[in-house]
Design an enzyme around this catalytic site. Structure first.
Site, PDB file in Angstrom:
ATOM      1  N   SER A 209       0.828  -1.203   0.000  1.00  0.00           N
ATOM      2  CA  SER A 209       0.000   0.000   0.000  1.00  0.00           C
ATOM      3  C   SER A 209       0.862   1.253   0.000  1.00  0.00           C
ATOM      4  O   SER A 209       1.973   1.256   0.553  1.00  0.00           O
ATOM      5  CB  SER A 209      -0.857  -0.012   1.273  1.00  0.00           C
ATOM      6  OG  SER A 209      -1.461   1.248   1.485  1.00  0.00           O
TER       7      SER A 209
ATOM      8  N   LYS B 188       2.255  -3.488   6.392  1.00  0.00           N
ATOM      9  CA  LYS B 188       2.524  -3.623   4.951  1.00  0.00           C
ATOM     10  C   LYS B 188       4.017  -3.502   4.674  1.00  0.00           C
ATOM     11  O   LYS B 188       4.570  -4.236   3.850  1.00  0.00           O
ATOM     12  CB  LYS B 188       1.726  -2.584   4.161  1.00  0.00           C
ATOM     13  CG  LYS B 188       0.239  -2.878   4.097  1.00  0.00           C
ATOM     14  CD  LYS B 188      -0.026  -4.179   3.346  1.00  0.00           C
ATOM     15  CE  LYS B 188      -1.471  -4.633   3.413  1.00  0.00           C
ATOM     16  NZ  LYS B 188      -1.693  -5.929   2.755  1.00  0.00           N
TER      17      LYS B 188
ATOM     18  N   TYR C 185      -1.370  -0.283  10.447  1.00  0.00           N
ATOM     19  CA  TYR C 185      -1.687  -0.887   9.153  1.00  0.00           C
ATOM     20  C   TYR C 185      -0.522  -0.711   8.177  1.00  0.00           C
ATOM     21  O   TYR C 185      -0.037  -1.673   7.573  1.00  0.00           O
ATOM     22  CB  TYR C 185      -2.966  -0.258   8.561  1.00  0.00           C
ATOM     23  CG  TYR C 185      -3.145  -0.592   7.106  1.00  0.00           C
ATOM     24  CD1 TYR C 185      -3.557  -1.858   6.720  1.00  0.00           C
ATOM     25  CD2 TYR C 185      -2.867   0.346   6.101  1.00  0.00           C
ATOM     26  CE1 TYR C 185      -3.681  -2.188   5.384  1.00  0.00           C
ATOM     27  CE2 TYR C 185      -2.985   0.026   4.769  1.00  0.00           C
ATOM     28  CZ  TYR C 185      -3.400  -1.240   4.412  1.00  0.00           C
ATOM     29  OH  TYR C 185      -3.507  -1.566   3.083  1.00  0.00           O
TER      30      TYR C 185
HETATM   31  C1  WQD Z   1      -9.167  10.301   0.691  1.00  0.00           C
HETATM   32  C2  WQD Z   1      -9.228  11.784   0.999  1.00  0.00           C
HETATM   33  C3  WQD Z   1      -9.766  12.294   3.286  1.00  0.00           C
HETATM   34  C4  WQD Z   1     -13.976  11.012   3.176  1.00  0.00           C
HETATM   35  C5  WQD Z   1      -6.744   5.239   2.777  1.00  0.00           C
HETATM   36  C6  WQD Z   1      -5.596   4.528   3.412  1.00  0.00           C
HETATM   37  C7  WQD Z   1      -4.703   3.958   2.378  1.00  0.00           C
HETATM   38  C8  WQD Z   1      -5.479   3.072   1.438  1.00  0.00           C
HETATM   39  C9  WQD Z   1      -6.641   3.777   0.875  1.00  0.00           C
HETATM   40  C10 WQD Z   1      -5.605   0.770   2.030  1.00  0.00           C
HETATM   41  C11 WQD Z   1      -8.568  12.146   2.341  1.00  0.00           C
HETATM   42  C12 WQD Z   1     -10.807  12.820   2.337  1.00  0.00           C
HETATM   43  C13 WQD Z   1     -12.652  11.266   2.867  1.00  0.00           C
HETATM   44  C14 WQD Z   1     -14.874  12.115   3.362  1.00  0.00           C
HETATM   45  C15 WQD Z   1     -13.063  13.624   2.908  1.00  0.00           C
HETATM   46  N1  WQD Z   1      -5.953   1.930   2.142  1.00  0.00           N
HETATM   47  N2  WQD Z   1     -12.199  12.548   2.731  1.00  0.00           N
HETATM   48  N3  WQD Z   1     -14.367  13.376   3.190  1.00  0.00           N
HETATM   49  O1  WQD Z   1      -6.959   8.186   3.549  1.00  0.00           O
HETATM   50  O2  WQD Z   1      -6.116   8.628   1.199  1.00  0.00           O
HETATM   51  O3  WQD Z   1      -6.220   6.326   2.042  1.00  0.00           O
HETATM   52  O4  WQD Z   1      -7.426   4.340   1.915  1.00  0.00           O
HETATM   53  O5  WQD Z   1      -5.910  -0.282   2.122  1.00  0.00           O
HETATM   54  O6  WQD Z   1      -3.700   3.273   3.001  1.00  0.00           O
HETATM   55  O7  WQD Z   1      -4.883   5.444   4.216  1.00  0.00           O
HETATM   56  O8  WQD Z   1      -8.306   7.434   1.513  1.00  0.00           O
HETATM   57  O9  WQD Z   1     -10.626   7.556   0.746  1.00  0.00           O
HETATM   58  O10 WQD Z   1     -10.170   7.631   3.231  1.00  0.00           O
HETATM   59  O11 WQD Z   1      -9.582   9.591   1.834  1.00  0.00           O
HETATM   60  O12 WQD Z   1     -12.656  14.789   2.792  1.00  0.00           O
HETATM   61  O13 WQD Z   1     -16.063  11.953   3.637  1.00  0.00           O
HETATM   62  O14 WQD Z   1     -10.597  12.139   1.135  1.00  0.00           O
HETATM   63  O15 WQD Z   1      -9.529  13.200   4.317  1.00  0.00           O
HETATM   64  O16 WQD Z   1      -7.931  13.373   2.178  1.00  0.00           O
HETATM   65  P1  WQD Z   1      -6.860   7.761   2.156  1.00  0.00           P
HETATM   66  P2  WQD Z   1      -9.751   7.986   1.854  1.00  0.00           P
END
Ligand code: WQD
Length: 321
Positions: free
Chosen positions: A117, A145, A141
Protein backbone atom coordinates in the site's frame (compact mmCIF):
# COMPACT_ATOMS: atom_id res chain seq x y z
CA UNK A 1 0.72 -22.08 -13.93
CA UNK A 2 -1.87 -22.23 -11.19
CA UNK A 3 -2.22 -19.12 -9.01
CA UNK A 4 -3.55 -19.14 -5.46
CA UNK A 5 -5.29 -15.83 -4.80
CA UNK A 6 -5.59 -15.21 -1.06
CA UNK A 7 -8.33 -12.70 -0.29
CA UNK A 8 -9.83 -13.58 -3.68
CA UNK A 9 -13.39 -13.11 -2.39
CA UNK A 10 -12.64 -9.51 -1.37
CA UNK A 11 -13.24 -6.33 -3.34
CA UNK A 12 -9.80 -6.12 -4.95
CA UNK A 13 -9.15 -9.86 -4.88
CA UNK A 14 -12.30 -10.68 -6.86
CA UNK A 15 -11.20 -8.24 -9.54
CA UNK A 16 -7.78 -9.89 -9.63
CA UNK A 17 -9.37 -13.35 -9.96
CA UNK A 18 -11.57 -12.17 -12.81
CA UNK A 19 -8.71 -10.48 -14.67
CA UNK A 20 -6.39 -13.47 -14.22
CA UNK A 21 -9.10 -15.91 -15.34
CA UNK A 22 -9.96 -13.79 -18.37
CA UNK A 23 -6.26 -13.70 -19.25
CA UNK A 24 -6.31 -17.51 -19.32
CA UNK A 25 -4.56 -18.19 -15.99
CA UNK A 26 -5.77 -20.99 -13.71
CA UNK A 27 -6.76 -19.63 -10.28
CA UNK A 28 -7.77 -20.98 -6.87
CA UNK A 29 -9.25 -18.64 -4.24
CA UNK A 30 -8.23 -18.89 -0.57
CA UNK A 31 -10.29 -16.65 1.73
CA UNK A 32 -11.55 -16.82 5.31
CA UNK A 33 -14.72 -14.97 4.26
CA UNK A 34 -14.39 -12.60 7.24
CA UNK A 35 -15.00 -9.70 4.89
CA UNK A 36 -14.95 -11.60 1.59
CA UNK A 37 -18.11 -12.75 -0.17
CA UNK A 38 -18.27 -16.26 -1.70
CA UNK A 39 -20.62 -15.08 -4.48
CA UNK A 40 -17.84 -12.90 -5.86
CA UNK A 41 -15.81 -15.99 -6.81
CA UNK A 42 -16.55 -16.93 -10.44
CA UNK A 43 -18.11 -20.30 -11.25
CA UNK A 44 -15.40 -22.81 -12.04
CA UNK A 45 -12.83 -21.25 -9.72
CA UNK A 46 -12.30 -23.39 -6.58
CA UNK A 47 -12.84 -21.58 -3.26
CA UNK A 48 -10.97 -22.83 -0.20
CA UNK A 49 -12.37 -21.26 2.97
CA UNK A 50 -9.62 -20.75 5.52
CA UNK A 51 -7.17 -18.44 7.21
CA UNK A 52 -3.60 -17.71 6.16
CA UNK A 53 -2.76 -18.57 9.78
CA UNK A 54 -3.76 -22.20 9.09
CA UNK A 55 -0.47 -23.82 8.04
CA UNK A 56 -1.95 -27.29 7.46
CA UNK A 57 -4.79 -26.13 5.24
CA UNK A 58 -2.39 -23.92 3.28
CA UNK A 59 0.05 -26.78 2.66
CA UNK A 60 -2.78 -29.10 1.62
CA UNK A 61 -4.24 -26.49 -0.72
CA UNK A 62 -0.90 -25.69 -2.37
CA UNK A 63 -0.25 -29.40 -2.93
CA UNK A 64 -3.74 -30.47 -4.03
CA UNK A 65 -4.02 -27.72 -6.61
CA UNK A 66 -0.35 -27.90 -7.69
CA UNK A 67 -0.02 -24.16 -7.08
CA UNK A 68 3.00 -22.52 -8.75
CA UNK A 69 2.32 -18.86 -7.92
CA UNK A 70 0.61 -16.93 -5.13
CA UNK A 71 -1.03 -13.50 -5.17
CA UNK A 72 -1.48 -12.56 -1.52
CA UNK A 73 -4.24 -10.02 -0.92
CA UNK A 74 -5.78 -11.41 2.28
CA UNK A 75 -5.43 -9.06 5.23
CA UNK A 76 -6.90 -6.39 7.43
CA UNK A 77 -7.03 -2.97 5.80
CA UNK A 78 -8.68 -0.35 7.98
CA UNK A 79 -6.13 2.31 8.89
CA UNK A 80 -8.21 3.78 11.75
CA UNK A 81 -9.07 0.38 13.20
CA UNK A 82 -5.39 -0.63 13.15
CA UNK A 83 -4.52 2.18 15.58
CA UNK A 84 -6.69 0.59 18.29
CA UNK A 85 -5.88 -3.04 17.38
CA UNK A 86 -2.18 -3.20 16.51
CA UNK A 87 -1.77 -6.75 17.88
CA UNK A 88 -4.61 -8.01 15.72
CA UNK A 89 -3.21 -6.27 12.62
CA UNK A 90 0.33 -7.61 13.15
CA UNK A 91 -1.06 -11.09 13.81
CA UNK A 92 -3.27 -11.20 10.70
CA UNK A 93 -1.05 -9.26 8.31
CA UNK A 94 2.48 -10.18 9.39
CA UNK A 95 2.13 -13.55 11.15
CA UNK A 96 -0.44 -14.63 8.52
CA UNK A 97 2.09 -13.76 5.83
CA UNK A 98 4.92 -15.58 7.64
CA UNK A 99 2.84 -18.76 7.91
CA UNK A 100 1.88 -18.47 4.24
CA UNK A 101 5.50 -17.93 3.13
CA UNK A 102 6.62 -20.96 5.15
CA UNK A 103 4.06 -23.11 3.31
CA UNK A 104 4.96 -21.50 -0.02
CA UNK A 105 8.70 -22.20 0.29
CA UNK A 106 7.99 -25.76 1.48
CA UNK A 107 5.73 -26.38 -1.54
CA UNK A 108 8.28 -25.08 -4.02
CA UNK A 109 6.07 -22.27 -5.34
CA UNK A 110 8.02 -20.07 -7.83
CA UNK A 111 6.34 -16.64 -7.73
CA UNK A 112 4.81 -14.48 -5.00
CA UNK A 113 2.93 -11.21 -5.47
CA UNK A 114 2.26 -9.20 -2.29
CA UNK A 115 -0.48 -6.63 -1.89
CA UNK A 116 1.18 -3.58 -0.33
CA UNK A 117 0.00 0.00 0.00
CA UNK A 118 0.98 3.63 -0.45
CA UNK A 119 0.41 3.72 3.33
CA UNK A 120 4.06 2.57 3.64
CA UNK A 121 5.12 6.13 2.70
CA UNK A 122 3.18 7.84 5.48
CA UNK A 123 3.30 11.60 4.93
CA UNK A 124 5.57 11.97 1.88
CA UNK A 125 6.90 15.46 1.27
CA UNK A 126 7.37 15.15 -2.50
CA UNK A 127 5.36 15.99 -5.58
CA UNK A 128 5.52 12.46 -6.97
CA UNK A 129 6.25 9.49 -4.74
CA UNK A 130 8.81 7.12 -6.26
CA UNK A 131 9.70 3.70 -4.91
CA UNK A 132 12.86 5.33 -3.52
CA UNK A 133 10.90 7.83 -1.40
CA UNK A 134 11.59 6.95 2.26
CA UNK A 135 9.01 4.68 3.89
CA UNK A 136 7.74 6.13 7.18
CA UNK A 137 4.32 4.57 7.80
CA UNK A 138 2.01 6.49 10.13
CA UNK A 139 -0.27 3.64 11.29
CA UNK A 140 0.04 0.03 12.43
CA UNK A 141 -1.69 -0.89 9.15
CA UNK A 142 1.05 0.80 7.11
CA UNK A 143 3.70 -0.77 9.35
CA UNK A 144 2.34 -4.26 8.70
CA UNK A 145 2.52 -3.62 4.95
CA UNK A 146 6.13 -2.43 5.17
CA UNK A 147 7.13 -5.33 7.43
CA UNK A 148 5.35 -7.61 4.96
CA UNK A 149 7.44 -6.26 2.09
CA UNK A 150 10.63 -6.94 4.09
CA UNK A 151 9.51 -10.47 4.92
CA UNK A 152 8.58 -11.19 1.31
CA UNK A 153 11.88 -9.84 -0.03
CA UNK A 154 14.05 -11.66 2.51
CA UNK A 155 12.22 -14.94 1.92
CA UNK A 156 12.55 -14.53 -1.84
CA UNK A 157 16.30 -14.00 -1.51
CA UNK A 158 16.83 -16.92 0.82
CA UNK A 159 14.67 -19.41 -1.08
CA UNK A 160 14.99 -18.37 -4.73
CA UNK A 161 11.37 -17.21 -4.89
CA UNK A 162 10.52 -14.45 -7.39
CA UNK A 163 8.61 -11.71 -5.59
CA UNK A 164 6.79 -8.44 -6.18
CA UNK A 165 5.29 -5.95 -3.74
CA UNK A 166 2.64 -3.77 -5.33
CA UNK A 167 2.03 -0.49 -3.53
CA UNK A 168 -1.58 0.39 -4.31
CA UNK A 169 -2.61 4.04 -4.23
CA UNK A 170 -6.32 4.97 -3.77
CA UNK A 171 -8.32 2.16 -5.33
CA UNK A 172 -11.85 2.93 -6.54
CA UNK A 173 -14.60 1.84 -8.94
CA UNK A 174 -15.74 -1.62 -10.04
CA UNK A 175 -15.44 -3.73 -13.19
CA UNK A 176 -19.14 -4.60 -12.77
CA UNK A 177 -21.74 -3.77 -10.11
CA UNK A 178 -21.54 -7.22 -8.48
CA UNK A 179 -17.84 -6.72 -7.72
CA UNK A 180 -18.21 -3.24 -6.17
CA UNK A 181 -16.75 -2.45 -2.76
CA UNK A 182 -19.35 -2.97 -0.03
CA UNK A 183 -17.58 -0.88 2.59
CA UNK A 184 -18.17 2.81 3.26
CA UNK A 185 -14.66 3.65 4.38
CA UNK A 186 -13.25 5.74 1.54
CA UNK A 187 -14.00 9.10 -0.02
CA UNK A 188 -16.23 8.04 -2.92
CA UNK A 189 -18.63 5.76 -0.97
CA UNK A 190 -18.65 8.23 1.93
CA UNK A 191 -19.83 10.96 -0.44
CA UNK A 192 -22.44 8.59 -1.93
CA UNK A 193 -23.72 7.83 1.55
CA UNK A 194 -24.19 11.50 2.40
CA UNK A 195 -25.81 12.38 -0.94
CA UNK A 196 -28.29 9.51 -0.83
CA UNK A 197 -29.15 10.40 2.79
CA UNK A 198 -30.00 13.94 1.66
CA UNK A 199 -26.99 15.40 3.47
CA UNK A 200 -23.98 17.39 2.34
CA UNK A 201 -20.77 15.47 1.69
CA UNK A 202 -17.93 16.41 4.01
CA UNK A 203 -14.49 17.69 3.07
CA UNK A 204 -12.05 16.93 5.89
CA UNK A 205 -10.05 20.15 5.87
CA UNK A 206 -9.61 22.85 3.21
CA UNK A 207 -6.50 24.50 4.64
CA UNK A 208 -3.87 22.13 3.26
CA UNK A 209 -0.96 23.49 1.21
CA UNK A 210 -2.53 22.29 -2.08
CA UNK A 211 -4.03 24.32 -4.98
CA UNK A 212 -7.62 24.27 -3.62
CA UNK A 213 -6.69 23.60 0.01
CA UNK A 214 -8.05 20.02 0.04
CA UNK A 215 -6.05 16.78 0.08
CA UNK A 216 -4.78 15.39 -3.20
CA UNK A 217 -4.69 11.65 -3.94
CA UNK A 218 -3.90 9.31 -6.82
CA UNK A 219 -7.10 7.35 -7.54
CA UNK A 220 -6.81 4.19 -9.59
CA UNK A 221 -9.60 2.09 -11.10
CA UNK A 222 -9.72 -1.38 -9.55
CA UNK A 223 -9.91 -2.95 -13.04
CA UNK A 224 -6.61 -1.26 -13.94
CA UNK A 225 -5.15 -2.44 -10.65
CA UNK A 226 -6.30 -5.99 -11.44
CA UNK A 227 -4.61 -5.82 -14.84
CA UNK A 228 -1.40 -4.73 -13.10
CA UNK A 229 -1.55 -8.04 -11.18
CA UNK A 230 -1.86 -10.02 -14.41
CA UNK A 231 1.15 -8.16 -15.83
CA UNK A 232 3.10 -8.77 -12.61
CA UNK A 233 2.23 -12.48 -12.54
CA UNK A 234 3.39 -12.87 -16.14
CA UNK A 235 6.55 -10.84 -15.55
CA UNK A 236 7.52 -12.94 -12.52
CA UNK A 237 6.68 -16.21 -14.27
CA UNK A 238 9.15 -15.47 -17.06
CA UNK A 239 11.77 -13.72 -14.89
CA UNK A 240 14.94 -15.22 -13.43
CA UNK A 241 14.55 -17.00 -10.08
CA UNK A 242 14.93 -14.59 -7.20
CA UNK A 243 13.70 -11.54 -9.13
CA UNK A 244 12.35 -8.90 -6.73
CA UNK A 245 10.14 -5.97 -7.73
CA UNK A 246 8.69 -3.12 -5.65
CA UNK A 247 6.23 -1.08 -7.68
CA UNK A 248 3.86 1.83 -7.18
CA UNK A 249 0.48 1.10 -8.74
CA UNK A 250 -1.18 4.41 -9.42
CA UNK A 251 -1.97 6.74 -12.30
CA UNK A 252 0.53 9.46 -11.51
CA UNK A 253 -2.22 12.07 -11.47
CA UNK A 254 -3.46 14.02 -8.46
CA UNK A 255 -7.16 14.69 -7.81
CA UNK A 256 -8.28 16.85 -4.89
CA UNK A 257 -11.15 16.04 -2.54
CA UNK A 258 -13.02 19.08 -3.82
CA UNK A 259 -12.57 18.02 -7.46
CA UNK A 260 -13.81 14.56 -6.54
CA UNK A 261 -16.87 15.92 -4.69
CA UNK A 262 -17.78 18.05 -7.73
CA UNK A 263 -17.33 15.13 -10.12
CA UNK A 264 -19.47 12.86 -7.92
CA UNK A 265 -22.30 15.40 -7.95
CA UNK A 266 -22.04 15.57 -11.74
CA UNK A 267 -22.01 11.81 -12.29
CA UNK A 268 -24.81 11.04 -9.80
CA UNK A 269 -27.01 13.97 -10.80
CA UNK A 270 -27.04 15.46 -7.30
CA UNK A 271 -26.37 19.12 -6.71
CA UNK A 272 -25.18 19.30 -3.14
CA UNK A 273 -21.98 21.21 -2.46
CA UNK A 274 -19.68 19.71 0.13
CA UNK A 275 -19.31 21.18 3.62
CA UNK A 276 -15.84 21.78 4.97
CA UNK A 277 -15.26 20.17 8.37
CA UNK A 278 -12.14 19.76 10.52
CA UNK A 279 -9.09 17.91 9.25
CA UNK A 280 -9.05 14.16 9.83
CA UNK A 281 -5.98 13.40 11.97
CA UNK A 282 -3.12 11.74 10.11
CA UNK A 283 -4.12 12.73 6.56
CA UNK A 284 -1.18 13.69 4.36
CA UNK A 285 -1.79 16.73 2.08
CA UNK A 286 -0.71 15.05 -1.11
CA UNK A 287 0.08 11.45 -2.10
CA UNK A 288 0.56 10.93 -5.83
CA UNK A 289 2.56 8.13 -7.42
CA UNK A 290 5.27 8.22 -9.94
CA UNK A 291 4.00 5.35 -12.11
CA UNK A 292 7.12 5.14 -14.27
CA UNK A 293 8.69 2.06 -12.75
CA UNK A 294 5.58 -0.09 -13.21
CA UNK A 295 5.34 1.06 -16.84
CA UNK A 296 8.97 0.11 -17.42
CA UNK A 297 9.00 -3.21 -15.55
CA UNK A 298 5.51 -4.47 -16.45
CA UNK A 299 4.66 -2.66 -19.69
CA UNK A 300 1.46 -1.72 -17.82
CA UNK A 301 -0.19 1.61 -17.15
CA UNK A 302 -3.68 2.59 -16.02
CA UNK A 303 -6.22 3.32 -18.77
CA UNK A 304 -9.40 4.34 -16.94
CA UNK A 305 -10.06 7.88 -15.69
CA UNK A 306 -11.66 9.21 -12.50
CA UNK A 307 -15.07 9.63 -14.14
CA UNK A 308 -15.12 5.90 -14.96
CA UNK A 309 -14.21 5.13 -11.34
CA UNK A 310 -17.06 7.24 -9.98
CA UNK A 311 -19.60 6.03 -12.54
CA UNK A 312 -18.81 2.35 -11.97
CA UNK A 313 -18.76 2.78 -8.19
CA UNK A 314 -22.17 4.50 -8.43
CA UNK A 315 -23.61 1.62 -10.50
CA UNK A 316 -22.37 -0.75 -7.79
CA UNK A 317 -23.88 1.42 -5.05
CA UNK A 318 -27.29 1.32 -6.73
CA UNK A 319 -26.98 -2.47 -7.02
CA UNK A 320 -26.37 -3.07 -3.29
CA UNK A 321 -28.70 -5.55 -1.68
C1 WQD B 1 -9.17 10.30 0.69
C2 WQD B 1 -9.23 11.78 1.00
C3 WQD B 1 -9.77 12.29 3.29
C4 WQD B 1 -13.98 11.01 3.18
C5 WQD B 1 -6.74 5.24 2.78
C6 WQD B 1 -5.60 4.53 3.41
C7 WQD B 1 -4.70 3.96 2.38
C8 WQD B 1 -5.48 3.07 1.44
C9 WQD B 1 -6.64 3.78 0.87
C10 WQD B 1 -5.60 0.77 2.03
C11 WQD B 1 -8.57 12.15 2.34
C12 WQD B 1 -10.81 12.82 2.34
C13 WQD B 1 -12.65 11.27 2.87
C14 WQD B 1 -14.87 12.12 3.36
C15 WQD B 1 -13.06 13.62 2.91
N1 WQD B 1 -5.95 1.93 2.14
N2 WQD B 1 -12.20 12.55 2.73
N3 WQD B 1 -14.37 13.38 3.19
O1 WQD B 1 -6.96 8.19 3.55
O2 WQD B 1 -6.12 8.63 1.20
O3 WQD B 1 -6.22 6.33 2.04
O4 WQD B 1 -7.43 4.34 1.91
O5 WQD B 1 -5.91 -0.28 2.12
O6 WQD B 1 -3.70 3.27 3.00
O7 WQD B 1 -4.88 5.44 4.22
O8 WQD B 1 -8.31 7.43 1.51
O9 WQD B 1 -10.63 7.56 0.75
O10 WQD B 1 -10.17 7.63 3.23
O11 WQD B 1 -9.58 9.59 1.83
O12 WQD B 1 -12.66 14.79 2.79
O13 WQD B 1 -16.06 11.95 3.64
O14 WQD B 1 -10.60 12.14 1.14
O15 WQD B 1 -9.53 13.20 4.32
O16 WQD B 1 -7.93 13.37 2.18
P1 WQD B 1 -6.86 7.76 2.16
P2 WQD B 1 -9.75 7.99 1.85
Amino acid sequence: MTWLITGGAGYIGAHVVRAMTEAGERTVVYDDLSTGVAERVPRGVPLVTGSTLDADLLSRTLGEHAVTGVVHLAGKKQVGESVGMPLHYYHENVEGLRVLLAAVTEAGVASFVFSSSAAVYGMPDVDLVTEETPCLPMSPYGETKLAGEWLVRATGRAHGLSTASLRYFNVAGAASPDLADRGVFNLIPMVFEKLTAGESPRVFGADYPTPDGTCVRDYIHVADLAEAHVATARTLASAARGTDLTLNIGRGEGVSVREMATLINEVTGYDRPATVTARRPGDPARVVASADRAAKELGWSAKRDVREMVASAWAGWADRG
